[in-house]
Motif scaffolding. Structure first.
Motif, mmCIF file in Angstrom:
data_model
loop_
_atom_site.group_PDB
_atom_site.id
_atom_site.type_symbol
_atom_site.label_atom_id
_atom_site.label_comp_id
_atom_site.label_asym_id
_atom_site.label_seq_id
_atom_site.Cartn_x
_atom_site.Cartn_y
_atom_site.Cartn_z
ATOM 1 N N MET A 194 120.982 83.908 83.509
ATOM 2 C CA MET A 194 121.220 84.188 82.093
ATOM 3 C C MET A 194 120.334 83.303 81.219
ATOM 4 O O MET A 194 119.786 83.753 80.212
ATOM 5 C CB MET A 194 122.701 84.000 81.764
ATOM 6 C CG MET A 194 123.585 85.064 82.404
ATOM 7 S SD MET A 194 125.318 84.825 82.051
ATOM 8 C CE MET A 194 125.360 85.325 80.345
ATOM 9 N N ASN A 195 120.181 82.034 81.601
ATOM 10 C CA ASN A 195 119.312 81.134 80.851
ATOM 11 C C ASN A 195 117.870 81.627 80.891
ATOM 12 O O ASN A 195 117.170 81.627 79.879
ATOM 13 C CB ASN A 195 119.413 79.717 81.423
ATOM 14 C CG ASN A 195 118.638 78.720 80.609
ATOM 15 O OD1 ASN A 195 118.402 78.908 79.426
ATOM 16 N ND2 ASN A 195 118.225 77.637 81.239
ATOM 17 N N THR A 196 117.423 82.067 82.055
ATOM 18 C CA THR A 196 116.061 82.584 82.196
ATOM 19 C C THR A 196 115.871 83.832 81.350
ATOM 20 O O THR A 196 114.825 84.009 80.713
ATOM 21 C CB THR A 196 115.767 82.881 83.679
ATOM 22 O OG1 THR A 196 115.981 81.691 84.443
ATOM 23 C CG2 THR A 196 114.344 83.354 83.877
ATOM 24 N N GLN A 197 116.870 84.694 81.316
ATOM 25 C CA GLN A 197 116.768 85.901 80.497
ATOM 26 C C GLN A 197 116.661 85.561 79.013
ATOM 27 O O GLN A 197 115.912 86.206 78.274
ATOM 28 C CB GLN A 197 117.969 86.809 80.740
ATOM 29 C CG GLN A 197 117.913 87.550 82.055
ATOM 30 C CD GLN A 197 119.132 88.426 82.279
ATOM 31 O OE1 GLN A 197 120.140 88.296 81.599
ATOM 32 N NE2 GLN A 197 119.051 89.310 83.261
ATOM 33 N N GLN A 198 117.391 84.527 78.560
ATOM 34 C CA GLN A 198 117.301 84.114 77.166
ATOM 35 C C GLN A 198 115.906 83.572 76.853
ATOM 36 O O GLN A 198 115.340 83.853 75.798
ATOM 37 C CB GLN A 198 118.355 83.063 76.848
ATOM 38 C CG GLN A 198 119.765 83.615 76.809
ATOM 39 C CD GLN A 198 120.806 82.533 76.615
ATOM 40 O OE1 GLN A 198 120.497 81.345 76.662
ATOM 41 N NE2 GLN A 198 122.058 82.935 76.405
ATOM 42 N N GLN A 199 115.350 82.797 77.789
ATOM 43 C CA GLN A 199 114.005 82.265 77.566
ATOM 44 C C GLN A 199 112.981 83.387 77.522
ATOM 45 O O GLN A 199 112.059 83.375 76.696
ATOM 46 C CB GLN A 199 113.645 81.265 78.665
ATOM 47 C CG GLN A 199 114.426 79.964 78.582
ATOM 48 C CD GLN A 199 114.140 79.048 79.750
ATOM 49 O OE1 GLN A 199 113.500 79.436 80.714
ATOM 50 N NE2 GLN A 199 114.610 77.816 79.664
ATOM 51 N N VAL A 200 113.130 84.364 78.406
ATOM 52 C CA VAL A 200 112.200 85.494 78.418
ATOM 53 C C VAL A 200 112.321 86.289 77.128
ATOM 54 O O VAL A 200 111.315 86.745 76.570
ATOM 55 C CB VAL A 200 112.457 86.386 79.659
ATOM 56 C CG1 VAL A 200 111.736 87.712 79.551
ATOM 57 C CG2 VAL A 200 112.018 85.655 80.922
ATOM 58 N N ALA A 201 113.528 86.450 76.621
ATOM 59 C CA ALA A 201 113.712 87.176 75.361
ATOM 60 C C ALA A 201 113.036 86.431 74.212
ATOM 61 O O ALA A 201 112.400 87.049 73.350
ATOM 62 C CB ALA A 201 115.199 87.374 75.074
ATOM 63 N N GLY A 202 113.149 85.103 74.184
ATOM 64 C CA GLY A 202 112.483 84.311 73.151
ATOM 65 C C GLY A 202 110.977 84.423 73.249
ATOM 66 O O GLY A 202 110.272 84.564 72.240
ATOM 67 N N LEU A 203 110.451 84.353 74.464
ATOM 68 C CA LEU A 203 109.004 84.500 74.648
ATOM 69 C C LEU A 203 108.545 85.899 74.285
ATOM 70 O O LEU A 203 107.457 86.077 73.729
ATOM 71 C CB LEU A 203 108.626 84.186 76.097
ATOM 72 C CG LEU A 203 108.653 82.716 76.487
ATOM 73 C CD1 LEU A 203 108.360 82.566 77.973
ATOM 74 C CD2 LEU A 203 107.680 81.913 75.672
ATOM 75 N N SER A 204 109.352 86.883 74.583
ATOM 76 C CA SER A 204 108.999 88.265 74.253
ATOM 77 C C SER A 204 108.876 88.429 72.745
ATOM 78 O O SER A 204 107.961 89.097 72.261
ATOM 79 C CB SER A 204 110.051 89.214 74.817
ATOM 80 O OG SER A 204 109.794 90.532 74.420
ATOM 81 N N ALA A 205 109.782 87.820 71.992
ATOM 82 C CA ALA A 205 109.711 87.905 70.526
ATOM 83 C C ALA A 205 108.436 87.238 70.016
ATOM 84 O O ALA A 205 107.767 87.751 69.118
ATOM 85 C CB ALA A 205 110.941 87.254 69.895
ATOM 86 N N LYS A 206 108.079 86.099 70.608
ATOM 87 C CA LYS A 206 106.850 85.407 70.189
ATOM 88 C C LYS A 206 105.617 86.234 70.537
ATOM 89 O O LYS A 206 104.666 86.300 69.760
ATOM 90 C CB LYS A 206 106.757 84.036 70.850
ATOM 91 C CG LYS A 206 107.754 83.038 70.305
ATOM 92 C CD LYS A 206 107.621 81.698 70.988
ATOM 93 C CE LYS A 206 108.629 80.698 70.452
ATOM 94 N NZ LYS A 206 108.518 79.403 71.126
#
Length: 170
Positions: free
Chosen positions: A82-94
């Motif tokens: 779940m933590n990795t998915q949140q980081q990927v979502a943040g990077l995706s937005a950037k």
């Protein structure tokens, strides 16, 4: 009676005679008197049952420990995922914002370059006027007011506004 219902008497007599003359196997000697009081067998069964129950308890404890370890491991894995998915979502937005930023930077750069090029063109097209003061003219013409070509070349400097400090050339 039908033929299936008739009992073959001869066959029955023969089977009975075989059973009567069969030898009886000898029993092994156990050293006892041949009687069973039943108490020792019940005690042995109770002891064996207690051992099985104790082993079963240990087995249940081991299964519980292994189950708890598996559940803890799965909880850790789910948390990490779940933590990795949140980081990927943040990077995706950037990453989604990058094309817009790149486009704006390129537009700013191209407008700055076009302004610089047009300013350079305007500067090159209209040269700045050179004004000579009286002393420079006197130096150029010489004492007899004729142009002296043997004199060393003069360095021409732009005329400064009143109060403006002179600049030094490198």
């Amino acid at each position: 009676m039908t033929s299936d219902d008739k009992i073959n008497v001869e066959l029955l007599k023969r089977r009975l005679s075989e059973l009567e003359f069969r030898p009886v196997p000898e029993l092994k000697s156990g050293g006892g008197d041949g009687t069973s009081d039943g108490m020792s067998q019940l005690h042995d069964i109770d002891v064996r049952l207690a051992k099985l129950e104790g082993g079963n308890g240990m087995l249940q404890f081991a299964v519980g420990v292994v189950s708890a370890a598996l559940l803890a491991g799965m909880a850790i894995l789910v948390g990490v995922q779940m933590n990795t998915q949140q980081q990927v979502a943040g990077l995706s937005a950037k990453v989604d914002q990058l094309p817009g930023e790149i486009n704006s930077n390129l537009l700013e750069l191209s407008s700055a370059l076009s302004l610089t090029a047009s300013a350079a063109r305007q500067t090159a097209e209209t040269p700045a006027p050179v004004t000579l003061d009286r002393s420079a003219i006197d130096l150029l013409l010489g004492p007899d007011r004729h142009l002296d070509l043997s004199a060393p070349p003069l360095e021409l400097r732009p005329q400064l506004a009143p109060g403006e400090p002179p600049t030094t050339a490198n």
